[in-house]
Write an enzyme that holds these catalytic residues in place. Structure first.
Site, PDB file in Angstrom:
ATOM      1  N   SER A  17     -13.141 -25.274  68.201  1.00  0.00           N
ATOM      2  CA  SER A  17     -14.069 -24.645  69.150  1.00  0.00           C
ATOM      3  C   SER A  17     -13.381 -23.619  70.054  1.00  0.00           C
ATOM      4  CB  SER A  17     -14.722 -25.720  70.031  1.00  0.00           C
ATOM      5  OG  SER A  17     -13.719 -26.431  70.740  1.00  0.00           O
ATOM      6  N   GLY A  18     -12.055 -23.524  69.967  1.00  0.00           N
ATOM      7  CA  GLY A  18     -11.339 -22.561  70.805  1.00  0.00           C
ATOM      8  C   GLY A  18     -11.349 -21.162  70.203  1.00  0.00           C
ATOM      9  N   TYR A  19     -10.714 -20.233  70.899  1.00  0.00           N
ATOM     10  CA  TYR A  19     -10.694 -18.841  70.415  1.00  0.00           C
ATOM     11  C   TYR A  19      -9.932 -18.698  69.101  1.00  0.00           C
ATOM     12  CZ  TYR A  19     -12.632 -16.901  74.759  1.00  0.00           C
ATOM     13  OH  TYR A  19     -13.445 -16.564  75.808  1.00  0.00           O
ATOM     14  N   VAL A  20      -8.796 -19.386  69.010  1.00  0.00           N
ATOM     15  CA  VAL A  20      -8.028 -19.287  67.761  1.00  0.00           C
ATOM     16  C   VAL A  20      -8.776 -20.015  66.648  1.00  0.00           C
ATOM     17  CG1 VAL A  20      -5.882 -19.987  66.628  1.00  0.00           C
ATOM     18  CG2 VAL A  20      -5.801 -18.986  68.926  1.00  0.00           C
ATOM     19  N   CYS A  29       1.930 -15.244  70.294  1.00  0.00           N
ATOM     20  CA  CYS A  29       1.340 -13.914  70.102  1.00  0.00           C
ATOM     21  C   CYS A  29       2.245 -12.802  70.640  1.00  0.00           C
ATOM     22  CB  CYS A  29      -0.048 -13.860  70.724  1.00  0.00           C
ATOM     23  SG  CYS A  29      -0.138 -14.501  72.404  1.00  0.00           S
ATOM     24  N   ASN A  39      -3.975 -10.207  69.437  1.00  0.00           N
ATOM     25  CA  ASN A  39      -3.349 -11.518  69.703  1.00  0.00           C
ATOM     26  C   ASN A  39      -3.997 -12.652  68.931  1.00  0.00           C
ATOM     27  OD1 ASN A  39      -5.389 -10.724  71.806  1.00  0.00           O
ATOM     28  ND2 ASN A  39      -5.284 -12.904  72.257  1.00  0.00           N
TER      29      ASN A  39
END
Ligand SMILES: NC(=O)c1ccc[n+]([C@@H]2O[C@H](COP(=O)([O-])OP(=O)(O)OC[C@H]3O[C@@H](n4cnc5c(N)ncnc54)[C@H](OP(=O)(O)O)[C@@H]3O)[C@@H](O)[C@H]2O)c1
Length: 350
Positions: free
Chosen positions: A10-13, A150, A317
């Site tokens: 559920s995170g950005y990555v 990143c 990133n």
């Protein structure tokens, strides 16, 4: 088809891993976990994926995920992964860890840069630092990948050819600028719009934790210990990183030698581009033209006045700095074409 699972989807990555892996012809996503969104459709959290998947988040523990998949991606915060990984590694599942927990080879470096003792130091040597440009051969023969940080990725990819060619004397100063998604999806005061919008904020003037990775990898590629000083800034972008590295050289820097160093290391690299033009807007690497892609753009300029080389590295990133690099590493590990699932250009304009 290779079955994959994402812990911390559920995170950005996690969201970018989903986007890339949904388009990967050889991968089938069978499990995506989140503690806060159990039972919710993935597209409720990652709205860009609506119409692309009907997957739902589960609360499965990592060992259950591992029992169903060939490859497990850990997209969880650092300090979490190292508690999960020892048991996972015993199962033989292939692990691609997005966190910092297995990037450094020397356990003492965790005390130095992160301030904690590593709970599984024996595993550190077993992980391969997942930067294909430096570790392609090792990636072919591992089941444990630690995806680089990143900012470290932008700095290492841009500096490594010069270090390898013996063109740097050190110390090296890395000035890094990063967009807000670098801090992840969990809101905080520093990422609140009113506080984050419009900033050029020094947030880590010295002692940034990615310094350890940069030193480790420059030593790996050159055999020489460089001291690196890094300063990180939060800037007014959602995505993207630019590292501007200042490297002092003992003799007059020669552009032709630097060009040769880049060419000899990167001519065949599918995701590294040289950006150095005499005309036009994009004469030097600029994260803006990497956004959405797995490209790392590199370039340089020589400064004979102070016998300095200025080296630029630009990436997205979340892609070359995280999910894209992870999939590229997975492709190598599984002997797929390295470009599989990643063969798309950046967005422009964005
Ligand atoms: N953002 C970047 O540019 C970037 C680049 C390179 C590497 N990374 C690394 O990639 C990892 C993920 O970063 P991110 O930016 O995606 O962070 P994020 O947006 O905060 O996502 C973290 C994910 O981990 C889950 N999570 C949090 N704490 C957990 C715990 N204790 N146990 C299990 N799951 C937990 C969260 O979901 P629930 O809370 O719902 O469980 C969420 O899915 C981090 O290690 C980060 O350092 C990030």
């Amino acid at each position: 088809m290779v079955k994959v699972g994402i812990v911390g989807a559920s995170g950005y990555v996690g969201g970018e891993l989903l986007r890339i892996l949904l388009g990967h012809p050889e991968a089938e996503i069978v499990s995506v976990t989140s503690r806060q969104h159990v039972g919710e459709y993935v597209f409720k959290v990652h709205p860009n994926l609506k119409g692309m998947t009907s997957l739902q988040f589960t609360a499965e523990d990592p060992l259950t995920v591992a029992s169903k998949v060939d490859v497990i991606f850990l997209a969880v915060p650092h300090g979490v992964s190292c508690k999960i990984t020892p048991k996972l590694a015993e199962t033989g599942v292939k692990i691609v860890d997005m966190s910092a927990d297995f990037r450094l080879k020397d356990a003492a470096e965790y005390q130095k840069w992160y301030g904690w003792s590593h709970p599984a130091p024996d595993l550190l040597e077993k992980f391969v630092y997942g930067l294909p440009e430096l570790h392609r051969e090792e990636l072919k023969n591992t089941s444990l990948v630690a995806v680089p940080g990143c900012m470290a990725t932008a700095a290492i990819v841009s500096l490594a050819p010069l270090a390898k060619a013996g063109l740097l004397d050190g110390p090296i100063f890395v000035d890094a600028k990063i967009g807000s998604s670098g801090a992840g999806g969990k809101p905080s005061l520093s990422t609140h719009f009113s506080e984050r919008f419009g900033v050029v904020r020094v947030y880590k003037p010295v002692g940034h934790r990615h310094t350890g990775e940069i030193e480790q990898e420059l030593k790996y590629v050159s055999g020489k210990k460089f001291k690196v000083g890094m300063t990180a800034h939060a800037v007014n972008m959602v995505r993207g990183i630019l590292t501007t590295s200042h490297a002092i050289v003992s003799s007059k820097p020669e552009a032709s030698k630097i060009w040769k160093a880049y060419r000899s290391m990167y001519t065949s690299e599918p995701f590294v581009r040289f950006i150095m033009d005499k005309k036009g807007l994009y004469k030097y690497p600029d994260p803006k033209i990497t956004i959405g892609s797995n490209f790392a753009d590199v370039g340089f300029e020589v400064d004979p006045y102070v016998e300095r080389v200025v080296v630029f590295g630009a990436i997205d990133n979340l892609i070359k700095g995280a999910a894209g690099n992870a999939v590229q590493s997975m492709n190598i590990m599984l002997k797929f074409d390295e470009r599989e699932g990643l063969n798309f250009p950046a967005l422009h304009p964005v």
